[in-house]
Design an enzyme around this catalytic site. Structure first.
Site, PDB file in Angstrom:
ATOM      1  N   GLU A 107     -12.666  -0.747  17.239  1.00 57.60           N
ATOM      2  CA  GLU A 107     -13.597  -0.480  16.134  1.00 57.60           C
ATOM      3  C   GLU A 107     -14.933  -1.144  16.395  1.00 57.60           C
ATOM      4  O   GLU A 107     -14.961  -2.340  16.689  1.00 57.60           O
ATOM      5  CB  GLU A 107     -12.987  -0.963  14.815  1.00 57.60           C
ATOM      6  CG  GLU A 107     -11.763  -0.144  14.443  1.00 57.60           C
ATOM      7  CD  GLU A 107     -11.169  -0.495  13.075  1.00 57.60           C
ATOM      8  OE1 GLU A 107     -11.660  -1.431  12.418  1.00 57.60           O
ATOM      9  OE2 GLU A 107     -10.211   0.176  12.685  1.00 57.60           O
ATOM     10  N   ARG A 158      -3.507   0.721  10.800  1.00 64.45           N
ATOM     11  CA  ARG A 158      -4.198   0.188  11.961  1.00 64.45           C
ATOM     12  C   ARG A 158      -4.212   1.251  13.053  1.00 64.45           C
ATOM     13  O   ARG A 158      -3.191   1.900  13.315  1.00 64.45           O
ATOM     14  CB  ARG A 158      -3.486  -1.060  12.508  1.00 64.45           C
ATOM     15  CG  ARG A 158      -3.774  -2.328  11.722  1.00 64.45           C
ATOM     16  CD  ARG A 158      -5.256  -2.725  11.824  1.00 64.45           C
ATOM     17  NE  ARG A 158      -5.592  -3.880  11.010  1.00 64.45           N
ATOM     18  CZ  ARG A 158      -6.056  -3.811   9.764  1.00 64.45           C
ATOM     19  NH1 ARG A 158      -6.226  -2.637   9.162  1.00 64.45           N
ATOM     20  NH2 ARG A 158      -6.376  -4.902   9.100  1.00 64.45           N
ATOM     21  N   VAL A 218      -4.378   4.811   7.309  1.00 67.61           N
ATOM     22  CA  VAL A 218      -5.263   3.757   6.773  1.00 67.61           C
ATOM     23  C   VAL A 218      -4.672   2.387   7.104  1.00 67.61           C
ATOM     24  O   VAL A 218      -5.018   1.392   6.476  1.00 67.61           O
ATOM     25  CB  VAL A 218      -5.490   3.857   5.234  1.00 67.61           C
ATOM     26  CG1 VAL A 218      -6.454   4.950   4.866  1.00 67.61           C
ATOM     27  CG2 VAL A 218      -4.205   3.958   4.481  1.00 67.61           C
ATOM     28  N   HIS A 222     -13.287   2.532   8.633  1.00 65.51           N
ATOM     29  CA  HIS A 222     -12.472   1.430   8.094  1.00 65.51           C
ATOM     30  C   HIS A 222     -12.942   1.050   6.677  1.00 65.51           C
ATOM     31  O   HIS A 222     -13.351  -0.097   6.428  1.00 65.51           O
ATOM     32  CB  HIS A 222     -12.528   0.217   9.031  1.00 65.51           C
ATOM     33  CG  HIS A 222     -11.352  -0.703   8.861  1.00 65.51           C
ATOM     34  ND1 HIS A 222     -10.796  -1.398   9.888  1.00 65.51           N
ATOM     35  CD2 HIS A 222     -10.630  -1.058   7.757  1.00 65.51           C
ATOM     36  CE1 HIS A 222      -9.793  -2.146   9.443  1.00 65.51           C
ATOM     37  NE2 HIS A 222      -9.676  -1.948   8.136  1.00 65.51           N
ATOM     38  N   LEU A 223     -12.826   2.027   5.799  1.00 66.54           N
ATOM     39  CA  LEU A 223     -13.322   1.837   4.428  1.00 66.54           C
ATOM     40  C   LEU A 223     -12.215   1.569   3.416  1.00 66.54           C
ATOM     41  O   LEU A 223     -12.492   1.447   2.219  1.00 66.54           O
ATOM     42  CB  LEU A 223     -14.087   3.101   3.979  1.00 66.54           C
ATOM     43  CG  LEU A 223     -15.423   3.374   4.647  1.00 66.54           C
ATOM     44  CD1 LEU A 223     -16.052   4.636   4.068  1.00 66.54           C
ATOM     45  CD2 LEU A 223     -16.364   2.181   4.449  1.00 66.54           C
ATOM     46  N   VAL A 282       0.844  -1.201   0.000  1.00 69.55           N
ATOM     47  CA  VAL A 282       0.000   0.000   0.000  1.00 69.55           C
ATOM     48  C   VAL A 282       0.881   1.254   0.000  1.00 69.55           C
ATOM     49  O   VAL A 282       0.653   2.192  -0.781  1.00 69.55           O
ATOM     50  CB  VAL A 282      -0.959   0.009   1.228  1.00 69.55           C
ATOM     51  CG1 VAL A 282      -1.799   1.273   1.230  1.00 69.55           C
ATOM     52  CG2 VAL A 282      -1.858  -1.224   1.223  1.00 69.55           C
TER      53      VAL A 282
HETATM   54  N1  LIG Z   1      -7.760   0.451   6.015  1.00 72.32           N
HETATM   55  C1  LIG Z   1      -7.901  -0.642   5.321  1.00 72.32           C
HETATM   56  O1  LIG Z   1      -9.007  -1.036   4.978  1.00 72.32           O
HETATM   57  C2  LIG Z   1      -6.711  -1.402   4.926  1.00 72.32           C
HETATM   58  C3  LIG Z   1      -5.628  -1.423   5.753  1.00 72.32           C
HETATM   59  N2  LIG Z   1      -4.519  -2.122   5.398  1.00 72.32           N
HETATM   60  C4  LIG Z   1      -3.399  -2.080   6.304  1.00 72.32           C
HETATM   61  O2  LIG Z   1      -2.342  -1.402   5.685  1.00 72.32           O
HETATM   62  C5  LIG Z   1      -1.108  -1.871   6.187  1.00 72.32           C
HETATM   63  C6  LIG Z   1      -0.150  -2.157   5.040  1.00 72.32           C
HETATM   64  O3  LIG Z   1      -0.664  -3.159   4.196  1.00 72.32           O
HETATM   65  P1  LIG Z   1       0.244  -3.724   3.000  1.00 72.32           P
HETATM   66  O4  LIG Z   1       0.964  -2.611   2.376  1.00 72.32           O
HETATM   67  O5  LIG Z   1      -0.630  -4.552   2.168  1.00 72.32           O
HETATM   68  O6  LIG Z   1       1.243  -4.623   3.809  1.00 72.32           O
HETATM   69  P2  LIG Z   1       2.759  -4.927   3.439  1.00 72.32           P
HETATM   70  O7  LIG Z   1       3.140  -6.070   4.283  1.00 72.32           O
HETATM   71  O8  LIG Z   1       2.899  -5.040   1.972  1.00 72.32           O
HETATM   72  O9  LIG Z   1       3.535  -3.630   3.914  1.00 72.32           O
HETATM   73  C7  LIG Z   1       3.803  -3.333   5.256  1.00 72.32           C
HETATM   74  C8  LIG Z   1       5.188  -2.743   5.301  1.00 72.32           C
HETATM   75  O10 LIG Z   1       5.410  -2.263   6.614  1.00 72.32           O
HETATM   76  C9  LIG Z   1       6.779  -2.481   6.880  1.00 72.32           C
HETATM   77  N3  LIG Z   1       7.062  -2.412   8.297  1.00 72.32           N
HETATM   78  C10 LIG Z   1       7.023  -3.401   9.213  1.00 72.32           C
HETATM   79  N4  LIG Z   1       7.387  -2.934  10.411  1.00 72.32           N
HETATM   80  C11 LIG Z   1       7.662  -1.620  10.243  1.00 72.32           C
HETATM   81  C12 LIG Z   1       8.105  -0.600  11.118  1.00 72.32           C
HETATM   82  N5  LIG Z   1       8.325  -0.832  12.415  1.00 72.32           N
HETATM   83  N6  LIG Z   1       8.287   0.632  10.605  1.00 72.32           N
HETATM   84  C13 LIG Z   1       8.072   0.880   9.294  1.00 72.32           C
HETATM   85  N7  LIG Z   1       7.674  -0.052   8.421  1.00 72.32           N
HETATM   86  C14 LIG Z   1       7.458  -1.294   8.900  1.00 72.32           C
HETATM   87  C15 LIG Z   1       7.066  -3.822   6.260  1.00 72.32           C
HETATM   88  O11 LIG Z   1       8.448  -3.988   6.030  1.00 72.32           O
HETATM   89  C16 LIG Z   1       6.283  -3.745   4.977  1.00 72.32           C
HETATM   90  O12 LIG Z   1       7.089  -3.292   3.920  1.00 72.32           O
HETATM   91  C17 LIG Z   1      -1.453  -3.080   7.052  1.00 72.32           C
HETATM   92  O13 LIG Z   1      -1.514  -2.661   8.387  1.00 72.32           O
HETATM   93  C18 LIG Z   1      -2.823  -3.445   6.598  1.00 72.32           C
HETATM   94  O14 LIG Z   1      -3.508  -4.125   7.579  1.00 72.32           O
HETATM   95  C19 LIG Z   1      -4.432  -2.795   4.216  1.00 72.32           C
HETATM   96  C20 LIG Z   1      -5.490  -2.825   3.370  1.00 72.32           C
HETATM   97  C21 LIG Z   1      -6.744  -2.148   3.675  1.00 72.32           C
HETATM   98  O1  LIG Z   2      -7.027  -5.771   4.596  1.00 72.38           O
HETATM   99  C1  LIG Z   2      -6.908  -5.091   5.618  1.00 72.38           C
HETATM  100  O2  LIG Z   2      -5.901  -5.080   6.337  1.00 72.38           O
HETATM  101  C2  LIG Z   2      -8.016  -4.234   6.034  1.00 72.38           C
HETATM  102  O3  LIG Z   2      -7.858  -3.501   6.958  1.00 72.38           O
HETATM  103  C3  LIG Z   2      -9.302  -4.376   5.376  1.00 72.38           C
HETATM  104  O4  LIG Z   2     -10.214  -4.676   6.384  1.00 72.38           O
HETATM  105  P1  LIG Z   2     -11.693  -5.179   6.032  1.00 72.38           P
HETATM  106  O5  LIG Z   2     -11.540  -6.466   5.297  1.00 72.38           O
HETATM  107  O6  LIG Z   2     -12.317  -4.125   5.185  1.00 72.38           O
HETATM  108  O7  LIG Z   2     -12.356  -5.335   7.351  1.00 72.38           O
END
Ligand SMILES: NC(=O)C1=CN([C@@H]2O[C@H](COP(=O)(O)OP(=O)(O)OC[C@H]3O[C@@H](n4cnc5c(N)ncnc54)[C@H](O)[C@@H]3O)[C@@H](O)[C@H]2O)C=CC1
Ligand SMILES: O=C(O)C(=O)COP(=O)(O)O
Length: 627
Positions: A344, A315, A313, A363-364, A235
């Site tokens: 949440e 956690r 976006v 949480h969209l 992301v």
């Molecule tokens: N709001 C929402 O609906 C959504 C939220 N998310 C959240 O977004 C976040 C990222 O998701 P992705 O990019 O798919 O995961 P990802 O695993 O591809 O990226 C996470 C990155 O954070 C890095 N990381 C780990 N510890 C760290 C630290 N202490 N300081 C800085 N960087 C650190 C990792 O090395 C990794 O590159 C997750 O927390 C995920 O749950 C993801 C999709 C939707």
């Molecule tokens: O994929 C993630 O990490 C999200 O935060 C998405 O959460 P949700 O599936 O929309 O409840």
């Protein structure tokens, strides 16, 4: 050939007589084990009568099915198809396309908004659970499942709502859908960034309240501003790409991100300190872990540029929310845009949510039609694959073994489990196993052999017969550790064909007594060795005696003085008792010296027959091994 399928690496069989199960079975045989042909058909591998594994999980699962079958047949309402499919509980809204994939394979129970108690009640009747971020899959859930729950699928990225340690202890695979919502989350991040900078939400609310406040909602520009991306993963990288298009200067902090990926996007990787002290905007994209929990707190807000703007976006838990309120009140943080919260939904009177300088969404991030269809299909396929025994590419708590490696190792996986099972039967009752050493001889380089699967199967072979748990790739190492057994491995490069990944596998158990003293080496270790010949596992060494028998059915090992007539003598005792001999092999240290006779039998001889063999004067010791 041995009748155990390599699929039991992950899970024992799950009943499914659904004709549709072949959809995924086909996928499994072509992509998971392209060249390994199990001796039983994939469909048959779901038949309970063929289950080779005495494990609590499968017993629980089958008991339920059997109980249902009994009660249904007695009431005359038997629906065989329904009863023999696995059951998948979907506890949060999942895209239709994913539900269809699941329904083609399993009974699907979509029950949303369950209380923790309701979830615990249902869980003992399901083989897999699919969740999003709203379901807490706690230790209690795994305990309540009584071993039936084999897979938890997270339809999204973050798995902070799943107790991974408990899942691993219970041998439950956790898979997620890590890619399908990346763009949606990044787009939402950009939406929050832009709308926060231009007060879109606040001015919308103001107008709807009948006001026209042009001076109050003067915003800030994005162009030329520095954006710090915290967590440069999927992301984070997509946010960076898009923010570059808005003319922003991007820096990123991520201790694990490769510098070349950042360089390719024109992003500078910097320290945490530099990121938070130089940025005008900070966008959070790291996972919630013990290290990232509340990493944004009074101290770190104190170091930020006055007037910084924060987007989250990722956690809620990565921010100390009370500290953020203080930083907003003092003006250190000018604005925040938040999609995620520690709890949440947050309490209605949350100071953070109500703060005038905060924009919130419930949480969209992943909630676009496209992303939801994508994650639904991604997770449905992963869960169906896992229930089929495939190793998922998105496994969170098990090693990901590439399909080519798996295919090559498949016959060795069978060998490894059989050696483990054989070795443990040579240990005299009461001798606690403390240390097991596995020695792999191979013509390949030490680094060119992934032994995790083989090690897991040896552990399974050793412990499953003496424990009530089923053991798989997820919990093998944990089980050994839990039982206080140290598993060490040694790889020896030998001069044989590098075409095969492994030449021989030795299992050695130290500091125990053996039921069959001849299985011990001079150093006091029980040692057996095997190899794969023509795709079939063979026992090639017992102690210091060479033998050569395929490891199937059951085995009688006899130590004797090498002399004429021994094979005939033992063979005729077995023949008289109608025990069919499948093979015999004699390994000896020299002509007319000590020898070991290995006799494969199709039926288990009764006690009397074994006693008669033991009474043959030249036989010094013998042991019956059930494989
Ligand atoms: N709001 C929402 O609906 C959504 C939220 N998310 C959240 O977004 C976040 C990222 O998701 P992705 O990019 O798919 O995961 P990802 O695993 O591809 O990226 C996470 C990155 O954070 C890095 N990381 C780990 N510890 C760290 C630290 N202490 N300081 C800085 N960087 C650190 C990792 O090395 C990794 O590159 C997750 O927390 C995920 O749950 C993801 C999709 C939707
Ligand atoms: O994929 C993630 O990490 C999200 O935060 C998405 O959460 P949700 O599936 O929309 O409840």
């Amino acid at each position: 050939m041995a009748t155990i399928s390599a699929k039991s690496i992950l899970f024992p069989k799950i009943s499914s007589s659904s004709s549709n199960s072949n959809v995924s079975s086909n996928r499994s045989s072509s992509s998971f084990l392209p060249s390994f042909k199990p001796t039983i058909s994939l469909k048959a591998s779901y038949s309970k009568s063929r289950s080779p594994l005495p494990c609590s999980a499968i017993k629980n699962g089958l008991d339920t099915v059997e109980a249902k079958e009994k009660s249904a047949s007695s009431s005359g309402t038997k629906d065989a198809t329904k009863e023999t499919k696995p059951t998948i509980l979907v506890s949060e809204k999942l895209g239709e396309a994913g539900i269809k994939v699941l329904e083609s394979f399993a009974n699907v129970d979509c029950s949303y908004n369950l209380t923790p108690e309701e979830l615990c009640k249902k869980i003992s009747n399901v083989d897999a659970l699919i969740v999003r971020s709203g379901t807490k899959v706690s230790r209690q859930v795994f305990e309540a499942s009584k071993g039936r729950l084999k897979v938890v699928g997270r339809a999204g990225v973050g798995i902070d709502n799943v107790d991974l340690q408990a899942a691993t202890e219970f041998g439950c695979l956790v898979v997620n859908a890590p890619t399908a919502n990346t763009v949606a989350a990044a787009e939402h991040g950009i939406a929050l960034l832009s709308s926060m900078a231009r007060n879109v939400a606040q001015s919308d609310a103001s107008m709807k309240a009948g006001k026209w406040e042009r001076n109050k909602y003067v915003g800030v520009s994005l162009v030329g501003k520095t954006l710090a991306i915290m967590g440069f993963g999927k992301v984070g990288s997509e946010v960076a790409r898009r923010a570059k298009g808005l003319g922003m200067h991007i820096i990123a902090h991520d201790p694990y991100a490769p510098a070349d990926r950042a360089r390719a996007l024109g992003v500078e990787l910097v320290s945490f300190e530099k990121a938070i002290t130089t940025a005008d905007f900070i966008s959070l994209h790291m996972p919630l872990t013990p290290t990232t929990s509340k990493v944004f707190n009074d101290e770190t807000f104190g170091k930020m540029k006055k007037g910084v703007r924060i987007i989250n976006v990722a956690r809620g838990g990565v921010i100390d929310e009370d500290a953020l309120v203080r930083a907003l009140d003092s003006g250190v943080v000018a604005q925040a845009a938040l999609d995620v919260f520690t709890v949440e939904p947050p309490p209605q009177d949350s100071k953070l949510v109500q703060h005038a300088n905060v924009t919130v969404t419930p949480h969209l991030g992943a909630s676009t039609k496209e992303a939801q269809e994508g994650v639904a299909i991604e997770i449905a396929e992963a869960v169906v694959g896992a229930l089929n025994g495939e190793l998922s590419a998105t496994a969170v708590n098990a090693p990901m073994v590439p399909a080519e490696v798996l295919s090559e190792l498949a016959p060795y996986v069978v060998l490894a489990e059989k050696l483990g099972k054989l070795a443990v039967q040579l240990v005299a009752g009461g001798s606690g196993i403390k240390s097991v050493k596995v020695v792999y001889k191979s013509a390949r380089d030490r680094d060119d052999l992934d032994t995790r699967l083989l090690r897991a199967m040896i552990i399974k072979g050793i412990f499953e017969p003496i424990s009530s748990n089923f053991i798989n790739l997820v919990n093998a190492d944990y089980t050994a550790k839990e039982k206080g057994v140290r598993i060490s491995e040694e790889r020896i490069v030998v001069d044989s064909s590098p075409e095969f990944p492994v030449d021989t596998v030795q299992v050695r158990i130290a500091n125990v007594e053996s039921k069959f003293a001849s299985a011990m080496l001079d150093n006091g270790e029980i040692c057996i060795e095997g190899k794969v010949k023509g795709g079939v596992p063979h026992l090639t060494c017992v102690g210091s005696f060479s033998v050569d028998v395929s490891i199937e059915g059951s085995l009688i090992l006899c130590k004797q003085v090498d002399q004429p007539g021994m094979i005939g003598r033992v063979g005729s005792i077995l023949g008289q008792r109608n025990v069919n001999v499948s093979f015999m092999s004699v390994g000896r240290i020299g002509v007319r010296k000590q020898a070991i006779m290995a006799i494969g039998v199709d039926e288990e001889p009764d006690k009397d027959t074994l006693k008669q063999i033991g009474d043959v004067p030249a036989i010094e010791e013998f042991v019956f091994l059930d494989l």
